[in-house]
Structure formats: C-alpha cells, structure tokens
Design a protein around this motif. Structure first.
Motif, PDB file in Angstrom:
ATOM      1  N   ALA A 244      45.786 -48.601 108.455  1.00 57.27           N
ATOM      2  CA  ALA A 244      46.603 -48.534 108.968  1.00 57.27           C
ATOM      3  C   ALA A 244      48.106 -48.439 107.894  1.00 57.27           C
ATOM      4  O   ALA A 244      49.178 -47.345 108.402  1.00 57.27           O
TER       5      ALA A 244
ATOM      6  N   HIS B 140      49.875 -51.742 115.066  1.00 59.49           N
ATOM      7  CA  HIS B 140      48.866 -50.144 115.072  1.00 59.49           C
ATOM      8  C   HIS B 140      47.762 -50.276 115.862  1.00 59.49           C
ATOM      9  O   HIS B 140      47.125 -49.179 116.162  1.00 59.49           O
TER      10      HIS B 140
ATOM     11  N   ALA C 146      44.402 -52.941 110.874  1.00 58.64           N
ATOM     12  CA  ALA C 146      45.896 -52.879 110.453  1.00 58.64           C
ATOM     13  C   ALA C 146      46.546 -52.930 109.212  1.00 58.64           C
ATOM     14  O   ALA C 146      47.072 -51.813 109.143  1.00 58.64           O
TER      15      ALA C 146
END
Length: 148
Positions: free
Chosen positions: A128, A90, A125
């Motif tokens: 995402a 990510h 992360a």
C-alpha cells in the motif's frame, strides 16, 4: 548539535498466557486482540493527537508521561497483535486487520503460523506504499483458562 531532534521512539509490549493477555505502551505503537470468532478489540489508546502528532514517547526530550498498561481475559482462542504506526497508517482498525489476515489465509497453507501472519500484514502495508517503521508481532493464544 543545536536544532537537531533528540532521539525518540514509541513502545508496545505484550504477554499472553492461560490467565489472559497484557500489554504496555507509550506513543502510537498499538496492541489488539484478534479472536478466532467475535469482535476484535483495540487494547491500547493511541498516543498521538491532532494531525497525528505524537503526544507521548520515550527519549531524551520526552515529558514525564508514564507508559500505560491494560489486561484482558479473552473467552476463546485468538491472537494478540503488537504493531508500530507504519502498519496503522494502512490498516487502521482491529476488524480491518483480521480481514487482511483472513484474505491471505484462504486457502490456509500447511503450517501457517504467527510469522506468516506478521509477514502478511507487513506485506500488505508495503504494498500500500508503506515506508514508515512497519513492525508486526502476533502471539497466538489457543486455550484460555475457563472460570475466572
């Protein structure tokens, strides 16, 4: 169990001190230098090949690929970041990592430290869509020794 995958993992370790920073790794876990000012630097080389397939790892079915090591002597303060591939998916390069940390640190909360930075990267992360092993550890280095 015939046909079962052998247990395996990747690895990254780091040390920071007044003489410099060091890291060792095998596989796709990575280390970076994120200076307070200047260009960010990847300290490791990814242990994955075509289609993100691992080329080196630790485990029962690993080949004889040795762990690799690198040292670096920063010219000013910064952070050494150790991270697993779940974060890499990510935030893929060193400058993007610093950009994420810069966004979450404005305005800087009181007593903001390495644990807060690690939580910010992991939170980014996860936000995402991250599901793979997302791990981040930051080591702050304030005063490198001059004259080497």
């Amino acid at each position: 169990m015939e046909g079962a995958a052998a247990p395996a993992c990747t690895y990254v370790a780091g040390i920071a001190g007044p003489e410099g920073i060091w890291c060792a790794w095998i596989g796709d876990s990575r280390a970076y230098w994120l200076p307070g000012e200047g260009t960010c630097l990847a300290l490791t080389e990814d242990g994955s090949g075509r289609h993100d397939a691992l080329t080196a790892w630790l485990g029962a079915d690993a080949d004889d690929s040795p762990a690799r090591a690198r040292s670096y002597r920063p010219q000013g303060p910064g952070r050494q970041l150790l991270r697993t591939d779940g974060l890499t998916r990510h935030v893929s390069d060193a400058d993007a990592l610093r950009a994420v940390l810069t966004r979450v640190r404005r305005p800087t909360p009181p007593r903001h430290g390495p644990l807060d930075d690690a939580r910010a990267l992991i939170g980014y992360a996860l936000g995402a869509g991250g599901q793979d092993n997302i791990t981040a550890l930051l080591i702050h280095t304030d005063r490198p020794r001059r004259g080497y």
